[in-house]
Design an enzyme around this catalytic site. Structure first.
Site, mmCIF file in Angstrom:
data_model
loop_
_atom_site.group_PDB
_atom_site.id
_atom_site.type_symbol
_atom_site.label_atom_id
_atom_site.label_comp_id
_atom_site.label_asym_id
_atom_site.label_seq_id
_atom_site.Cartn_x
_atom_site.Cartn_y
_atom_site.Cartn_z
ATOM 1 N N THR A 159 0.826 -1.209 0.000
ATOM 2 C CA THR A 159 0.000 0.000 0.000
ATOM 3 C C THR A 159 0.859 1.259 0.000
ATOM 4 O O THR A 159 2.003 1.238 0.476
ATOM 5 C CB THR A 159 -0.899 -0.010 1.257
ATOM 6 O OG1 THR A 159 -1.488 1.260 1.430
ATOM 7 C CG2 THR A 159 -0.100 -0.329 2.511
ATOM 8 N N ASP A 160 0.278 2.351 -0.484
ATOM 9 C CA ASP A 160 0.974 3.645 -0.405
ATOM 10 C C ASP A 160 0.998 4.180 1.026
ATOM 11 O O ASP A 160 1.718 5.120 1.336
ATOM 12 C CB ASP A 160 0.326 4.672 -1.345
ATOM 13 C CG ASP A 160 -1.143 4.947 -1.037
ATOM 14 O OD1 ASP A 160 -1.731 4.253 -0.172
ATOM 15 O OD2 ASP A 160 -1.726 5.855 -1.671
ATOM 16 N N GLU A 161 0.194 3.563 1.924
ATOM 17 C CA GLU A 161 0.093 4.090 3.292
ATOM 18 C C GLU A 161 1.402 3.942 4.061
ATOM 19 O O GLU A 161 1.601 4.590 5.078
ATOM 20 C CB GLU A 161 -1.077 3.425 4.029
ATOM 21 C CG GLU A 161 -2.361 3.595 3.251
ATOM 22 C CD GLU A 161 -3.645 3.231 4.000
ATOM 23 O OE1 GLU A 161 -3.637 3.217 5.231
ATOM 24 O OE2 GLU A 161 -4.651 2.974 3.314
ATOM 25 N N TYR A 193 -1.975 -0.712 10.870
ATOM 26 C CA TYR A 193 -2.078 -1.365 9.556
ATOM 27 C C TYR A 193 -0.866 -1.009 8.697
ATOM 28 O O TYR A 193 -0.154 -1.899 8.201
ATOM 29 C CB TYR A 193 -3.372 -0.938 8.844
ATOM 30 C CG TYR A 193 -3.374 -1.233 7.346
ATOM 31 C CD1 TYR A 193 -3.337 -2.553 6.883
ATOM 32 C CD2 TYR A 193 -3.370 -0.201 6.408
ATOM 33 C CE1 TYR A 193 -3.318 -2.828 5.518
ATOM 34 C CE2 TYR A 193 -3.358 -0.469 5.043
ATOM 35 C CZ TYR A 193 -3.329 -1.787 4.598
ATOM 36 O OH TYR A 193 -3.303 -2.053 3.254
ATOM 37 N N LYS A 214 2.248 -3.370 7.274
ATOM 38 C CA LYS A 214 2.559 -3.532 5.840
ATOM 39 C C LYS A 214 4.002 -3.070 5.564
ATOM 40 O O LYS A 214 4.727 -3.697 4.790
ATOM 41 C CB LYS A 214 1.575 -2.732 4.972
ATOM 42 C CG LYS A 214 0.147 -3.270 4.968
ATOM 43 C CD LYS A 214 -0.018 -4.658 4.357
ATOM 44 C CE LYS A 214 0.209 -4.707 2.870
ATOM 45 N NZ LYS A 214 -0.164 -6.048 2.308
ATOM 46 N N TYR A 272 -15.455 11.259 8.388
ATOM 47 C CA TYR A 272 -14.543 11.522 9.506
ATOM 48 C C TYR A 272 -13.971 12.951 9.415
ATOM 49 O O TYR A 272 -13.545 13.397 8.335
ATOM 50 C CB TYR A 272 -13.355 10.550 9.484
ATOM 51 C CG TYR A 272 -13.683 9.076 9.627
ATOM 52 C CD1 TYR A 272 -14.935 8.627 10.079
ATOM 53 C CD2 TYR A 272 -12.725 8.115 9.307
ATOM 54 C CE1 TYR A 272 -15.206 7.266 10.213
ATOM 55 C CE2 TYR A 272 -12.993 6.750 9.446
ATOM 56 C CZ TYR A 272 -14.233 6.334 9.890
ATOM 57 O OH TYR A 272 -14.498 4.996 10.011
HETATM 58 P P1 NAD Z 1 -9.471 -7.717 1.926
HETATM 59 O O1 NAD Z 1 -9.520 -7.428 3.388
HETATM 60 O O2 NAD Z 1 -10.682 -7.501 1.101
HETATM 61 O O3 NAD Z 1 -9.022 -9.241 1.696
HETATM 62 C C1 NAD Z 1 -8.018 -9.850 2.439
HETATM 63 C C2 NAD Z 1 -8.100 -11.360 2.174
HETATM 64 O O4 NAD Z 1 -7.034 -12.000 2.885
HETATM 65 C C3 NAD Z 1 -9.403 -12.004 2.672
HETATM 66 O O5 NAD Z 1 -9.905 -12.885 1.705
HETATM 67 C C4 NAD Z 1 -8.980 -12.737 3.945
HETATM 68 O O6 NAD Z 1 -9.779 -13.892 4.208
HETATM 69 C C5 NAD Z 1 -7.550 -13.116 3.582
HETATM 70 N N1 NAD Z 1 -6.720 -13.336 4.779
HETATM 71 C C6 NAD Z 1 -6.613 -12.533 5.869
HETATM 72 N N2 NAD Z 1 -5.780 -13.086 6.786
HETATM 73 C C7 NAD Z 1 -5.339 -14.256 6.228
HETATM 74 C C8 NAD Z 1 -4.454 -15.271 6.670
HETATM 75 N N3 NAD Z 1 -3.846 -15.193 7.867
HETATM 76 N N4 NAD Z 1 -4.216 -16.323 5.864
HETATM 77 C C9 NAD Z 1 -4.819 -16.426 4.651
HETATM 78 N N5 NAD Z 1 -5.692 -15.496 4.184
HETATM 79 C C10 NAD Z 1 -5.937 -14.426 4.970
HETATM 80 O O7 NAD Z 1 -8.230 -6.879 1.386
HETATM 81 P P2 NAD Z 1 -8.036 -6.169 -0.026
HETATM 82 O O8 NAD Z 1 -8.618 -4.801 0.052
HETATM 83 O O9 NAD Z 1 -8.434 -7.077 -1.106
HETATM 84 O O10 NAD Z 1 -6.444 -5.982 -0.022
HETATM 85 C C11 NAD Z 1 -5.601 -7.028 -0.522
HETATM 86 C C12 NAD Z 1 -4.152 -6.604 -0.389
HETATM 87 O O11 NAD Z 1 -3.923 -5.391 -1.103
HETATM 88 C C13 NAD Z 1 -3.703 -6.332 1.052
HETATM 89 O O12 NAD Z 1 -2.406 -6.845 1.209
HETATM 90 C C14 NAD Z 1 -3.701 -4.812 1.163
HETATM 91 O O13 NAD Z 1 -2.752 -4.382 2.095
HETATM 92 C C15 NAD Z 1 -3.331 -4.415 -0.259
HETATM 93 N N6 NAD Z 1 -3.834 -3.097 -0.699
HETATM 94 C C16 NAD Z 1 -5.165 -2.799 -0.570
HETATM 95 C C17 NAD Z 1 -5.627 -1.567 -1.030
HETATM 96 C C18 NAD Z 1 -7.093 -1.209 -0.939
HETATM 97 O O14 NAD Z 1 -7.462 -0.085 -1.281
HETATM 98 N N7 NAD Z 1 -7.983 -2.100 -0.540
HETATM 99 C C19 NAD Z 1 -4.727 -0.662 -1.617
HETATM 100 C C20 NAD Z 1 -3.374 -1.026 -1.722
HETATM 101 C C21 NAD Z 1 -2.935 -2.248 -1.283
HETATM 102 P P1 TYD Z 2 -10.857 3.660 3.979
HETATM 103 O O1 TYD Z 2 -11.804 3.210 2.918
HETATM 104 O O2 TYD Z 2 -10.963 3.058 5.337
HETATM 105 O O3 TYD Z 2 -9.390 3.511 3.383
HETATM 106 P P2 TYD Z 2 -7.962 4.034 3.999
HETATM 107 O O4 TYD Z 2 -8.139 4.386 5.418
HETATM 108 O O5 TYD Z 2 -7.120 2.799 3.842
HETATM 109 O O6 TYD Z 2 -7.539 5.172 3.144
HETATM 110 O O7 TYD Z 2 -11.032 5.227 4.157
HETATM 111 C C1 TYD Z 2 -10.857 6.115 3.067
HETATM 112 C C2 TYD Z 2 -10.994 7.527 3.621
HETATM 113 O O8 TYD Z 2 -12.343 7.734 4.053
HETATM 114 C C3 TYD Z 2 -10.122 7.768 4.842
HETATM 115 O O9 TYD Z 2 -9.651 9.127 4.777
HETATM 116 C C4 TYD Z 2 -11.069 7.617 6.020
HETATM 117 C C5 TYD Z 2 -12.398 8.064 5.448
HETATM 118 N N1 TYD Z 2 -13.611 7.399 5.989
HETATM 119 C C6 TYD Z 2 -14.704 8.168 6.398
HETATM 120 O O10 TYD Z 2 -14.681 9.418 6.345
HETATM 121 N N2 TYD Z 2 -15.825 7.523 6.845
HETATM 122 C C7 TYD Z 2 -15.883 6.159 6.936
HETATM 123 O O11 TYD Z 2 -16.933 5.618 7.389
HETATM 124 C C8 TYD Z 2 -14.755 5.378 6.501
HETATM 125 C C9 TYD Z 2 -14.788 3.887 6.577
HETATM 126 C C10 TYD Z 2 -13.643 6.054 6.023
#
Ligand code: NAD
Ligand code: TYD
Length: 360
Positions: free
Chosen positions: A139-141, A164, A168, A221
């Site tokens: 992630t970029d975070e 989180y 990462k 938020y």
């Molecule tokens: P998600 O929470 O939707 O899915 C996570 C998956 O991992 C689930 O299917 C869960 O069952 C599985 N999992 C969790 N713990 C596990 C374990 N111990 N063993 C096996 N499986 C396990 O997450 P996502 O949004 O699809 O994100 C996927 C990846 O991409 C993550 O690594 C996250 O850090 C990264 N990422 C997400 C975003 C975003 O915007 N969602 C952006 C950048 C990077």
């Molecule tokens: P989120 O989807 O949780 O992603 P991330 O925290 O990984 O960026 O949140 C996106 C943005 O939206 C973040 O600035 C927090 C804000 N947010 C709200 O304002 N209300 C909400 O209910 C949630 C879940 C997030």
């Protein structure tokens, strides 16, 4: 033909990625290892469940023996590692699982890959010459929070602020260490916020769509002016596929949508699109009237923005879906899949799969 281990494939990005890979790389074989936490839903892949190129294994990446067995039993030569605890708010209230899965789980995968690719069967042969690759999806975070200007580059120092992002960041460092120390053929991607079909309705966009459909309040938020750089999930999938095939081993690639929005703009866009597509609320009220400013998230990062010059110039990837088009697609998907949201929010999907696979 590649034999790819995809971890976390039942989650949001992983499930979209598996479907994308089966379409784009029809000769590859995919093993999906997923623990099925609250965020993992095999129904996300119901359409590929019976595909002979696809195998689902319910299991934990922290289970070292299981991971090693999969490497040897399935002759894995490629890893795309998504599995993680992924929600910042949950990491604030319960960080332990983030440390366990995101750090220890990544370590186990690296160890299994090291053993399978570097120690056996041919010591001394460069694993990347054999076509082995380990793509770590991050992630970029990890880069922390930006002020009004600037964007994260691959060289930006890490400065994670939430449990989180710290977990990462830690996993990224381990992955990078396995390249420098052992020569494991790794690649790291750091991507901005994704949105699209199958996202669990705890993240901003699906949560707001779900609440707005039900006429519930829309929690924003703080002052709503935090900025995220939004990317449609299939664009992310194609970026990962590009890095997997064309990326230089040992390198990091930032991935972003070039689509910075304040949270309040995102929420307003959803309200307006839903009013347009489904009609206003009973009594003729706009959905914007549901917006409610709530207490800010602890340690809330102000702004994220990605400089994706490297992946664009080196590997030729650019996002194809604009924010306007992506939001329209996403809202249409949630409108056509109300049963999916209902089963995910009331937990009925869990009962069904727990009967099939047992409890997590
Ligand atoms: P998600 O929470 O939707 O899915 C996570 C998956 O991992 C689930 O299917 C869960 O069952 C599985 N999992 C969790 N713990 C596990 C374990 N111990 N063993 C096996 N499986 C396990 O997450 P996502 O949004 O699809 O994100 C996927 C990846 O991409 C993550 O690594 C996250 O850090 C990264 N990422 C997400 C975003 C975003 O915007 N969602 C952006 C950048 C990077
Ligand atoms: P989120 O989807 O949780 O992603 P991330 O925290 O990984 O960026 O949140 C996106 C943005 O939206 C973040 O600035 C927090 C804000 N947010 C709200 O304002 N209300 C909400 O209910 C949630 C879940 C997030």
């Amino acid at each position: 033909m590649k034999r790819i281990l995809i971890t976390g494939g039942c989650g949001f990005i992983g499930s979209n990625f598996i479907r994308h890979m089966l379409k784009q790389n029809p000769d590859d074989r995919i093993v999906n290892l997923d623990k099925l936490t609250y965020a993992g839903n095999p129904a996300n892949l119901a359409d590929v469940e019976k595909d002979p190129r696809y195998l689902f294994v319910k299991g934990d990446i922290v289970d070292a023996d299981l991971v090693k067995d999969i490497f040897s039993g399935q002759q894995i030569d490629t890893v795309v590692h998504f599995a993680a605890e992924s929600h910042v708010d949950r990491s604030i209230t319960g960080p332990a699982e983030f440390i366990r899965t995101n750090i220890l789980g990544t370590f186990n995968l690296l160890e299994a890959a090291r053993e399978a690719w570097l120690k056996t069967p041919a010591p001394g042969v460069d694993a990347s010459e054999k076509g082995c690759r380990f793509v770590h999806v991050s992630t970029d975070e990890v880069y922390g929070s930006l002020g009004e200007t600037g964007a994260f580059q691959e060289t930006t120092p890490y400065d994670p602020r939430s449990p989180y992002s710290a977990s990462k960041a830690s996993s990224d460092h381990l992955v990078s260490a396995y390249f420098h120390t052992y020569g494991l053929p790794v690649l790291i991607t750091n991507c901005s916020n994704n949105y699209g079909p199958y996202q669990f309705p705890e993240k901003l966009i699906p949560l707001v769509i779900n609440n707005a459909l039900q006429g519930k309040s829309l929690p924003v938020y703080g002052d709503g002016k935090n900025v995220r750089d939004w990317l449609y999930v299939i664009d992310h999938g194609e970026a990962i596929r590009t890095v997997l095939h064309k990326g230089r081993v040992g390198e990091t690639y930032n991935i972003g949508g070039n689509s910075e929005k304040q949270n309040i703009e995102v929420v307003q866009t959803i309200c307006d699109l839903l009013d347009e597509k489904t009609g206003k609320l009973p009594g003729g009220k706009d959905r914007r009237s549901l917006i409610t400013y709530v207490k800010d998230r602890a340690g809330h990062d102000r702004r994220y923005a990605i400089d994706a010059t490297k992946i664009r110039t080196e590997l030729g990837w650019t996002p194809q879906v604009t924010f306007a088009a992506g939001m329209e697609k996403t809202i249409d998907w949630y409108l056509s899949n109300k049963a999916w949201i209902a089963s995910v929010t009331d937990g009925t999907y869990r009962e069904y799969y727990e009967k099939m696979y047992g409890k997590s």
